[in-house]
Scaffold this active site. Structure first.
Site, PDB file in Angstrom:
ATOM      1  N   MET A  93       1.482  -1.301   1.742  1.00 45.78           N
ATOM      2  CA  MET A  93       0.397  -0.318   1.781  1.00 45.78           C
ATOM      3  C   MET A  93       0.794   0.883   0.922  1.00 45.78           C
ATOM      4  O   MET A  93       1.977   1.229   0.844  1.00 45.78           O
ATOM      5  CB  MET A  93       0.171   0.167   3.223  1.00 45.78           C
ATOM      6  N   GLY A 104      -0.731   0.812  -4.358  1.00 48.63           N
ATOM      7  CA  GLY A 104      -1.720   0.878  -5.441  1.00 48.63           C
ATOM      8  C   GLY A 104      -2.408  -0.437  -5.729  1.00 48.63           C
ATOM      9  O   GLY A 104      -2.969  -0.631  -6.810  1.00 48.63           O
ATOM     10  N   LYS A 105      -2.429  -1.355  -4.755  1.00 51.65           N
ATOM     11  CA  LYS A 105      -3.078  -2.658  -4.962  1.00 51.65           C
ATOM     12  C   LYS A 105      -4.578  -2.514  -5.192  1.00 51.65           C
ATOM     13  O   LYS A 105      -5.121  -3.116  -6.102  1.00 51.65           O
ATOM     14  CB  LYS A 105      -2.827  -3.584  -3.762  1.00 51.65           C
ATOM     15  N   GLY A 133       2.119  -6.345  -2.515  1.00 47.00           N
ATOM     16  CA  GLY A 133       2.897  -5.119  -2.298  1.00 47.00           C
ATOM     17  C   GLY A 133       2.555  -4.476  -0.969  1.00 47.00           C
ATOM     18  O   GLY A 133       1.629  -4.908  -0.280  1.00 47.00           O
ATOM     19  N   GLN A 169      -4.489 -10.607   3.024  1.00 51.64           N
ATOM     20  CA  GLN A 169      -3.536 -10.967   4.090  1.00 51.64           C
ATOM     21  C   GLN A 169      -4.218 -11.229   5.424  1.00 51.64           C
ATOM     22  O   GLN A 169      -3.700 -11.949   6.259  1.00 51.64           O
ATOM     23  CB  GLN A 169      -2.451  -9.879   4.239  1.00 51.64           C
ATOM     24  N   GLU A 221      -7.444  -7.196   0.400  1.00 53.11           N
ATOM     25  CA  GLU A 221      -6.943  -7.316   1.778  1.00 53.11           C
ATOM     26  C   GLU A 221      -6.881  -8.780   2.211  1.00 53.11           C
ATOM     27  O   GLU A 221      -7.233  -9.131   3.345  1.00 53.11           O
ATOM     28  CB  GLU A 221      -7.816  -6.504   2.747  1.00 53.11           C
ATOM     29  N   CYS A 230      15.408   2.188   5.038  1.00 55.26           N
ATOM     30  CA  CYS A 230      14.804   3.127   5.997  1.00 55.26           C
ATOM     31  C   CYS A 230      13.839   2.434   6.959  1.00 55.26           C
ATOM     32  O   CYS A 230      13.341   3.063   7.885  1.00 55.26           O
ATOM     33  CB  CYS A 230      14.067   4.248   5.249  1.00 55.26           C
ATOM     34  N   CYS A 270       9.122   5.371  -0.811  1.00 52.02           N
ATOM     35  CA  CYS A 270       9.603   5.516   0.565  1.00 52.02           C
ATOM     36  C   CYS A 270       9.456   6.969   0.993  1.00 52.02           C
ATOM     37  O   CYS A 270       9.991   7.865   0.329  1.00 52.02           O
ATOM     38  CB  CYS A 270      11.057   5.062   0.669  1.00 52.02           C
TER      39      CYS A 270
HETATM   40  P1  ADP Z   1      -2.918  -0.067  -1.454  1.00 58.83           P
HETATM   41  O1  ADP Z   1      -4.198  -0.802  -1.771  1.00 58.83           O
HETATM   42  O2  ADP Z   1      -1.695  -0.788  -1.972  1.00 58.83           O
HETATM   43  O3  ADP Z   1      -2.797   0.308   0.011  1.00 58.83           O
HETATM   44  P2  ADP Z   1      -4.142   2.158  -2.812  1.00 58.83           P
HETATM   45  O4  ADP Z   1      -4.555   1.676  -4.165  1.00 58.83           O
HETATM   46  O5  ADP Z   1      -5.240   2.228  -1.771  1.00 58.83           O
HETATM   47  O6  ADP Z   1      -2.914   1.308  -2.263  1.00 58.83           O
HETATM   48  O7  ADP Z   1      -3.509   3.628  -2.909  1.00 58.83           O
HETATM   49  C1  ADP Z   1      -2.432   3.973  -3.762  1.00 58.83           C
HETATM   50  C2  ADP Z   1      -2.341   5.498  -3.801  1.00 58.83           C
HETATM   51  O8  ADP Z   1      -1.853   6.008  -2.562  1.00 58.83           O
HETATM   52  C3  ADP Z   1      -1.356   6.047  -4.829  1.00 58.83           C
HETATM   53  O9  ADP Z   1      -1.926   6.150  -6.112  1.00 58.83           O
HETATM   54  C4  ADP Z   1      -1.020   7.423  -4.263  1.00 58.83           C
HETATM   55  O10 ADP Z   1      -1.937   8.395  -4.734  1.00 58.83           O
HETATM   56  C5  ADP Z   1      -1.268   7.288  -2.758  1.00 58.83           C
HETATM   57  N1  ADP Z   1      -0.048   7.339  -1.915  1.00 58.83           N
HETATM   58  C6  ADP Z   1       0.010   7.879  -0.662  1.00 58.83           C
HETATM   59  N2  ADP Z   1       1.228   7.706  -0.116  1.00 58.83           N
HETATM   60  C7  ADP Z   1       1.994   7.042  -1.015  1.00 58.83           C
HETATM   61  C8  ADP Z   1       3.353   6.561  -1.037  1.00 58.83           C
HETATM   62  N3  ADP Z   1       4.178   6.708  -0.011  1.00 58.83           N
HETATM   63  N4  ADP Z   1       3.779   5.918  -2.147  1.00 58.83           N
HETATM   64  C9  ADP Z   1       2.951   5.755  -3.210  1.00 58.83           C
HETATM   65  N5  ADP Z   1       1.680   6.186  -3.249  1.00 58.83           N
HETATM   66  C10 ADP Z   1       1.184   6.815  -2.174  1.00 58.83           C
HETATM   67 ZN    ZN Z   2      14.071   4.864   2.046  1.00 59.50          ZN
END
Ligand code: ADP
Ligand code: ZN
Length: 205
Positions: A20, A23-24, A18, A95, A93, A190, A149
């Site tokens: 950034m 929530g990964k 997924g 990737q 991470e 977008c 988004c």
């Molecule tokens: P990833 O590892 O995919 O980058 P994280 O697990 O570190 O994601 O973080 C996910 C968290 O980021 C969500 O639970 C939410 O609190 C926060 N967040 C900040 N911006 C967004 C966004 N645009 N969409 C969804 N969650 C977001």
């Molecule tokens: Zn959009």
């Protein structure tokens, strides 16, 4: 582990893919914590390239919770630092890692380990990122998470790269750690990629 009526015996690979902010890392940590509760021996690795959230030794998530991880620069370092007793191996991470990670994940699963791999599946252009596509193919289980988004509130499936606040060009470097760049979660609609600074027309067609 059972997925619907599908019972997994021995080892397997599960991929959490997924954009950034989808929530990964949260999901990877949730699975790691539950494995620990089940008294499994768990080892967590993380690409050293990503040290956005406080210290290379932790799998950080945007909610501030963290689990200790071994930082690695290459798939070979994972092989060298593997705990032979580990039953669950989690890699965040992914990737940023080289293609060697595919063979390592397969070997571990063949040897009865549960392998959990999290990573951004597409780069800022919307194209497959590093070893993620192959990992998703060889995995038994794939979850593709979405962010929101920031422009329109739809499910986000793209990473918008901004350089000095403007959409980045197609030919800007894929990995640019530090500098005046930032990322936003956006939907397909977008998401914007400016034409390459050289051959504009060809890439647009
Ligand atoms: P990833 O590892 O995919 O980058 P994280 O697990 O570190 O994601 O973080 C996910 C968290 O980021 C969500 O639970 C939410 O609190 C926060 N967040 C900040 N911006 C967004 C966004 N645009 N969409 C969804 N969650 C977001
Ligand atoms: Zn959009």
């Amino acid at each position: 582990m059972s997925v619907g009526s599908f019972q997994l015996n021995g080892g397997w690979i599960e991929v959490i893919a997924g954009v950034m902010f989808s929530g990964k890392s949260e999901e990877l940590m949730r699975r790691v914590r539950r494995s620990m509760i089940a008294r499994k021996r768990v080892q967590v690795f993380k690409s050293r390239l990503d040290d956005r959230y406080g210290g290379v030794m932790q799998v950080g998530s945007h909610d501030g919770r963290a689990i200790e991880a071994t930082p690695v620069d290459s798939s070979e370092q994972i092989r060298l630092r593997l705990d032979p007793q580990a039953q669950v191996i989690a890699i965040d991470e992914a990737q940023f890692l080289d293609a060697g990670i595919i063979a390592i994940a397969n070997d571990l699963a063949d040897r009865g380990r549960r392998v959990i791999v999290a990573g951004t599946d597409i780069d800022f252009r919307g194209e497959p990122f590093g070893p993620m596509p192959q990992l998703m193919c060889v995995a038994e289980i794939v979850d593709k998470l979405h962010a929101i988004c920031v422009m329109c509130g739809s499910p986000a499936t793209r990473n918008q790269r901004l350089i000095d606040g403007k959409p980045a060009a197609y030919d800007s470097p894929i990995v640019m750690v530090g500098g005046a760049e930032s990322y936003e979660a956006r939907c397909r609609n977008c998401h914007k990629v400016l034409p390459a600074s050289g051959d504009t027309q060809e890439r647009l067609l």
